[in-house]
Write a protein that holds these residues in place. Structure first.
Motif, PDB file in Angstrom:
ATOM      1  N   THR A  18       0.826  -1.213   0.000  1.00  0.00           N
ATOM      2  CA  THR A  18       0.000   0.000   0.000  1.00  0.00           C
ATOM      3  C   THR A  18       0.856   1.258   0.000  1.00  0.00           C
ATOM      4  O   THR A  18       0.344   2.361  -0.182  1.00  0.00           O
ATOM      5  CB  THR A  18      -0.933   0.008   1.225  1.00  0.00           C
ATOM      6  OG1 THR A  18      -0.149  -0.047   2.419  1.00  0.00           O
ATOM      7  CG2 THR A  18      -1.871  -1.193   1.191  1.00  0.00           C
ATOM      8  N   LEU A  19       2.151   1.096   0.237  1.00  0.00           N
ATOM      9  CA  LEU A  19       3.088   2.216   0.210  1.00  0.00           C
ATOM     10  C   LEU A  19       3.797   2.269  -1.146  1.00  0.00           C
ATOM     11  O   LEU A  19       3.789   1.301  -1.905  1.00  0.00           O
ATOM     12  CB  LEU A  19       4.141   2.059   1.318  1.00  0.00           C
ATOM     13  CG  LEU A  19       3.633   2.005   2.760  1.00  0.00           C
ATOM     14  CD1 LEU A  19       4.782   1.645   3.700  1.00  0.00           C
ATOM     15  CD2 LEU A  19       3.002   3.333   3.170  1.00  0.00           C
ATOM     16  N   GLN A  20       4.409   3.387  -1.429  1.00  0.00           N
ATOM     17  CA  GLN A  20       5.214   3.517  -2.642  1.00  0.00           C
ATOM     18  C   GLN A  20       6.379   2.528  -2.590  1.00  0.00           C
ATOM     19  O   GLN A  20       6.959   2.273  -1.527  1.00  0.00           O
ATOM     20  CB  GLN A  20       5.768   4.938  -2.758  1.00  0.00           C
ATOM     21  CG  GLN A  20       4.710   5.994  -2.984  1.00  0.00           C
ATOM     22  CD  GLN A  20       4.281   6.086  -4.437  1.00  0.00           C
ATOM     23  OE1 GLN A  20       4.981   5.622  -5.331  1.00  0.00           O
ATOM     24  NE2 GLN A  20       3.127   6.690  -4.666  1.00  0.00           N
ATOM     25  N   ALA A  21       6.754   1.979  -3.727  1.00  0.00           N
ATOM     26  CA  ALA A  21       7.826   0.970  -3.778  1.00  0.00           C
ATOM     27  C   ALA A  21       9.154   1.512  -3.269  1.00  0.00           C
ATOM     28  O   ALA A  21       9.976   0.775  -2.717  1.00  0.00           O
ATOM     29  CB  ALA A  21       7.989   0.455  -5.203  1.00  0.00           C
ATOM     30  N   THR A  22       9.373   2.814  -3.448  1.00  0.00           N
ATOM     31  CA  THR A  22      10.647   3.417  -3.042  1.00  0.00           C
ATOM     32  C   THR A  22      10.654   3.909  -1.598  1.00  0.00           C
ATOM     33  O   THR A  22      11.681   4.378  -1.115  1.00  0.00           O
ATOM     34  CB  THR A  22      10.980   4.604  -3.957  1.00  0.00           C
ATOM     35  OG1 THR A  22       9.892   5.553  -3.909  1.00  0.00           O
ATOM     36  CG2 THR A  22      11.200   4.135  -5.387  1.00  0.00           C
TER      37      THR A  22
END
Length: 383
Positions: A317-321
């Motif tokens: 659910t978070l950005q990959a970075t």
């Protein structure tokens, strides 16, 4: 006069000095500077120093035979002066008149200064444990394994018991000091716990890399009543890492107590075995980001009993970075954790990382939600 190089020696310290003419040393100064000469690459031979330059070997046996300048000015990093005992302007002056003061005073002063500077060196990802700590650990390890003296077996029982008791006491003290040193080295890694982070993509890739291995391991193991891993195949073909394991009994095989692949299993099977280098002071984050540590943007709180598959899915659910702080990946798992956590919760790595993070993620599984619901109901009843 100025220092153009410096390096330690077994007997003391070499300083590369430039001076107009040899004379008696009268002053030793510590002056703030943005650079630090310790560890500088310098030539070995004095003859290569050049005009008006010389090597000064700071040791009692050589000092009298060495040309000495008016002043020895030792640069130290400005950022390190807070813990050096320096005065407000960062300056300490040792006035030494060699005709009336023993050379030993100068020798001791310079060596103490060098040791102080050496201990404050920046964290080196290639050598996370500083040399002076490594040397001390080696001595402590020898204390922990000191053999008895020859002929002790023939001593009176009382004397032998006293000797054993003394050795045991010394070994315990050495072990305690070693654990404390390792804890301090761990806390200094990468500039502090707030930088022990991994990215969401790195966790996903880690899961993908080991998913088949974990599935095969789970198929051949059950969970024992004491949380040990029970092998259903004999001989077992799997690497067990740091997990407690034994062969399953016939009754246990009949119960089919499936082994959950949760964070407990991940740490035992994968994280601990891969983080034993550097005396175990680094967490798994270092396997991914030791060259480029970065502050954790999101602090992740989770339950170790949650299925690892579900936990990884939650992170998506978070950005990959996004750089996240996950205790099992951040904290060193192979040393005494009490030396990392400390006695004050507000100073623990958890508190430090949480205070520096921008966001907090609470990862809950079904069991965690149920426990929270019951806790809320209990609180309402008590109110």
């Amino acid at each position: 006069m100025d220092i153009w190089g410096g390096r330690p020696s077994d007997e003391g310290l070499y300083l590369g000095l430039s001076c107009a003419s040899p004379s008696t040393v009268t002053t030793v100064k510590l002056v703030e500077s943005p650079s630090n000469y310790v560890g500088a690459v310098v030539v070995e031979a004095s003859a290569d120093a050049g005009a008006n330059k010389t090597w000064v070997h700071i040791m009692s046996s050589n000092l009298n035979r060495t040309p000495a300048p008016q002043e020895i000015i030792i640069p130290i990093p400005t950022a390190s002066t807070q813990n050096t005992g320096l005065s407000g302007n960062g300056l300490i002056v040792f006035e030494v008149a060699l005709p009336s003061v023993s050379i030993a005073v100068l020798v001791v002063s310079i060596i103490v200064v060098w040791h102080r500077m050496h201990k404050m060196g920046p964290w080196d990802p290639e050598n996370p444990i500083q040399p002076h700590v490594q040397a001390r650990l080696k001595k402590l390890q020898s204390r922990c394994s000191t053999p008895g003296k020859a002929g002790e077996d023939s001593q009176a029982p009382q004397a032998w018991v006293g000797r054993v008791s003394s050795l045991l006491d010394r070994s315990l003290k050495a072990s305690e000091e070693a654990e404390t040193l390792l804890g301090r080295a761990a806390l200094a890694a990468a500039g502090g716990p707030q930088n022990w982070s991994v990215s969401v993509k790195q966790v996903k890739d880690f899961h993908f890399e080991h998913i088949d291995q974990l599935a095969a391991y789970r198929a051949d193991h059950l969970l024992g009543s004491s949380c040990e891993h029970l092998c259903t195949q004999s001989p077992c073909q799997h690497e067990h890492g740091d997990a407690d394991c034994r062969s399953a009994t016939e009754s246990e095989l009949a119960e089919h107590l499936h082994l959950p692949v949760n964070m407990h299993a991940i740490v035992a099977l994968l994280i601990k075995p891969q983080t034993r280098d550097f005396e175990g002071i680094l967490g798994f984050w270092a396997k991914m980001n030791i060259a480029e540590p970065a502050r954790a943007e999101t602090f992740v709180s989770h339950c170790w009993n949650q299925a690892f598959d579900d936990f990884v899915q939650t992170l998506q659910t978070l950005q990959a970075t996004t750089r996240v702080w996950i205790c099992s990946f951040a904290l060193p798992q192979n040393i005494n954790i009490s030396k990392i956590l400390g006695s004050k919760p507000k100073d623990s790595p958890f508190a430090v990382a949480l205070a520096q993070a921008d966001k907090l993620m609470l990862a809950l599984d079904d069991a965690s939600v149920g426990r929270c619901y019951r806790a809320i109901n209990t609180g309402l009843v008590l109110l």
